[in-house]
Design a protein around this motif. Structure first.
Motif, PDB file in Angstrom:
ATOM      1  N   GLY A   1       0.804  -1.217   0.000  1.00  0.00           N
ATOM      2  CA  GLY A   1       0.000   0.000   0.000  1.00  0.00           C
ATOM      3  C   GLY A   1       0.835   1.264   0.000  1.00  0.00           C
ATOM      4  O   GLY A   1       0.471   2.269  -0.625  1.00  0.00           O
ATOM      5  N   TYR A   2       1.969   1.210   0.689  1.00  0.00           N
ATOM      6  CA  TYR A   2       2.846   2.389   0.746  1.00  0.00           C
ATOM      7  C   TYR A   2       3.346   2.755  -0.640  1.00  0.00           C
ATOM      8  O   TYR A   2       3.204   3.901  -1.087  1.00  0.00           O
ATOM      9  N   TYR A   3       3.923   1.794  -1.344  1.00  0.00           N
ATOM     10  CA  TYR A   3       4.481   2.092  -2.662  1.00  0.00           C
ATOM     11  C   TYR A   3       3.383   2.310  -3.702  1.00  0.00           C
ATOM     12  O   TYR A   3       3.572   3.084  -4.651  1.00  0.00           O
ATOM     13  N   TYR A   4       2.251   1.655  -3.535  1.00  0.00           N
ATOM     14  CA  TYR A   4       1.126   1.874  -4.450  1.00  0.00           C
ATOM     15  C   TYR A   4       0.653   3.316  -4.339  1.00  0.00           C
ATOM     16  O   TYR A   4       0.382   3.975  -5.350  1.00  0.00           O
ATOM     17  N   SER A   5       0.558   3.814  -3.113  1.00  0.00           N
ATOM     18  CA  SER A   5       0.145   5.206  -2.906  1.00  0.00           C
ATOM     19  C   SER A   5       1.168   6.182  -3.458  1.00  0.00           C
ATOM     20  O   SER A   5       0.814   7.175  -4.100  1.00  0.00           O
ATOM     21  N   ARG A   6       2.438   5.917  -3.183  1.00  0.00           N
ATOM     22  CA  ARG A   6       3.474   6.817  -3.682  1.00  0.00           C
ATOM     23  C   ARG A   6       3.441   6.894  -5.204  1.00  0.00           C
ATOM     24  O   ARG A   6       3.676   7.954  -5.793  1.00  0.00           O
ATOM     25  N   ALA A   7       3.157   5.757  -5.848  1.00  0.00           N
ATOM     26  CA  ALA A   7       3.056   5.743  -7.311  1.00  0.00           C
ATOM     27  C   ALA A   7       1.794   6.467  -7.770  1.00  0.00           C
ATOM     28  O   ALA A   7       1.819   7.222  -8.753  1.00  0.00           O
ATOM     29  N   SER A   8       0.682   6.260  -7.056  1.00  0.00           N
ATOM     30  CA  SER A   8      -0.591   6.870  -7.454  1.00  0.00           C
ATOM     31  C   SER A   8      -0.554   8.384  -7.393  1.00  0.00           C
ATOM     32  O   SER A   8      -1.107   9.067  -8.261  1.00  0.00           O
TER      33      SER A   8
ATOM     34  N   THR B   1       2.716  13.333 -12.514  1.00  0.00           N
ATOM     35  CA  THR B   1       2.746  12.687 -13.832  1.00  0.00           C
ATOM     36  C   THR B   1       3.964  13.096 -14.644  1.00  0.00           C
ATOM     37  O   THR B   1       4.312  12.436 -15.616  1.00  0.00           O
ATOM     38  N   ALA B   2       4.621  14.165 -14.240  1.00  0.00           N
ATOM     39  CA  ALA B   2       5.822  14.613 -14.948  1.00  0.00           C
ATOM     40  C   ALA B   2       7.028  13.736 -14.633  1.00  0.00           C
ATOM     41  O   ALA B   2       8.094  13.917 -15.211  1.00  0.00           O
ATOM     42  N   LEU B   3       6.844  12.796 -13.733  1.00  0.00           N
ATOM     43  CA  LEU B   3       7.945  11.915 -13.343  1.00  0.00           C
ATOM     44  C   LEU B   3       7.582  10.461 -13.634  1.00  0.00           C
ATOM     45  O   LEU B   3       7.397   9.655 -12.713  1.00  0.00           O
ATOM     46  N   PRO B   4       7.443  10.088 -14.917  1.00  0.00           N
ATOM     47  CA  PRO B   4       6.990   8.729 -15.246  1.00  0.00           C
ATOM     48  C   PRO B   4       7.923   7.641 -14.749  1.00  0.00           C
ATOM     49  O   PRO B   4       7.484   6.566 -14.361  1.00  0.00           O
ATOM     50  N   ARG B   5       9.248   7.886 -14.784  1.00  0.00           N
ATOM     51  CA  ARG B   5      10.180   6.861 -14.313  1.00  0.00           C
ATOM     52  C   ARG B   5       9.999   6.600 -12.825  1.00  0.00           C
ATOM     53  O   ARG B   5      10.045   5.457 -12.380  1.00  0.00           O
ATOM     54  N   ARG B   6       9.836   7.673 -12.080  1.00  0.00           N
ATOM     55  CA  ARG B   6       9.630   7.523 -10.640  1.00  0.00           C
ATOM     56  C   ARG B   6       8.314   6.783 -10.363  1.00  0.00           C
ATOM     57  O   ARG B   6       8.250   5.929  -9.492  1.00  0.00           O
ATOM     58  N   LYS B   7       7.281   7.111 -11.142  1.00  0.00           N
ATOM     59  CA  LYS B   7       5.995   6.442 -10.964  1.00  0.00           C
ATOM     60  C   LYS B   7       6.119   4.956 -11.292  1.00  0.00           C
ATOM     61  O   LYS B   7       5.580   4.100 -10.585  1.00  0.00           O
ATOM     62  N   TRP B   8       6.831   4.629 -12.369  1.00  0.00           N
ATOM     63  CA  TRP B   8       7.030   3.230 -12.739  1.00  0.00           C
ATOM     64  C   TRP B   8       7.831   2.511 -11.660  1.00  0.00           C
ATOM     65  O   TRP B   8       7.521   1.385 -11.284  1.00  0.00           O
ATOM     66  N   TYR B   9       8.853   3.180 -11.156  1.00  0.00           N
ATOM     67  CA  TYR B   9       9.703   2.595 -10.121  1.00  0.00           C
ATOM     68  C   TYR B   9       8.902   2.288  -8.864  1.00  0.00           C
ATOM     69  O   TYR B   9       8.977   1.186  -8.309  1.00  0.00           O
TER      70      TYR B   9
END
Length: 254
Positions: free
Chosen positions: A163-170, A174-182
């Motif tokens: 849940g922690y990483y899912y939230s951080r990604a959510s 959007t300007a940081l797609p690599r970070r979101k994918w990571y």
């Protein structure tokens, strides 16, 4: 009558630690709690994932069966832990979390990811725990206590990590797609690693015998304690992020 009492005790013993952890995570979100129907929806999806895991794992051969030379070894136990438990179970829980949150209008805070993931994880643990206890009625006191101390908190901690990483990604810009994918990748990879490590320790007991038993329990206790402390830190971090975001919102924006 005695059988009915035994079965009733087994169900209560299976669900009591689930209920305590459920109320704990609900209390963490008391400032802006999620609707009960969505929380119970997550819990039910978690039980469905447990059923799916049972059906799928019946079709997955143990690594020690595919590679007989690994049978009775610590490496074989670790491979079984990851391939036959951690990977399929966490994949299913991740899928259920995605189904729960993809169109959830109340998923609007960082902490919500942990809350919903915990509901899914506890739903999974509730069915698994009940089945284990019902299959071990002759030794129910020992099995119930050991699973309440180790297995149920374990699933809870795997869920917190997811849940922690899912939230951080959510909520990642959007300007940081690599970070979101990571971050999205971490939401699956970290729970698998934690779950696999946990099961590796448990399965190694059967391989190494009674001498290792006490050592394994100590290692397992320390591992679960580490996960719980880290989980509490993750909860606190997301609560602080939500608090910071609230302070940034202009007056009258809600």
């Amino acid at each position: 009558m005695d059988t009915l009492i035994t079965y009733t005790f087994a169900i209560i013993a299976a669900l009591l630690p689930i209920a305590l952890l459920f109320f704990y995570i609900y209390w963490q979100d008391k400032k802006q709690p999620e609707p009960a129907r969505w929380l119970w929806g997550g819990f039910l999806l978690g039980t469905f994932s447990a059923i799916a895991a049972i059906l799928i794992m019946k079709q997955i051969p143990y690594m020690t069966e595919a590679f007989p030379t690994l049978s009775g070894t610590t490496l074989g136990s670790a491979l079984d832990a990851f391939a036959c438990a951690a990977i399929p179970e966490e994949l299913l829980k991740f899928l259920m979390l995605w189904l729960l949150l993809r169109r959830n209008p109340y998923y609007d805070e960082h902490l919500d990811g942990i809350v919903y993931a915990a509901c899914v994880g506890l739903g999974f643990a509730s069915l698994e725990n009940a089945l284990y206890l019902l299959q071990n009625l002759d030794d129910i006191g020992y099995v119930a206590s050991m699973r309440a101390i180790f297995a149920v908190p374990g699933h809870f901690c795997f869920a917190i990590a997811m849940g922690y990483y899912y939230s951080r990604a959510s909520f990642c810009p959007t300007a940081l797609p690599r970070r979101k994918w990571y971050l999205g990748t971490m939401a699956l990879a970290i729970p698998i690693l934690l779950h696999g490590a946990y099961d590796s320790i448990v399965m190694s007991i059967a391989v190494n015998g009674e001498v290792w038993y006490i050592c394994a329990l100590i290692v397992l206790l320390l591992f679960c304690h580490m996960m719980l402390r880290k989980g509490q830190q993750r909860i606190w971090q997301l609560k602080q992020l939500d608090l910071t975001n609230e302070e940034k919102e202009p007056v009258g924006s809600k």
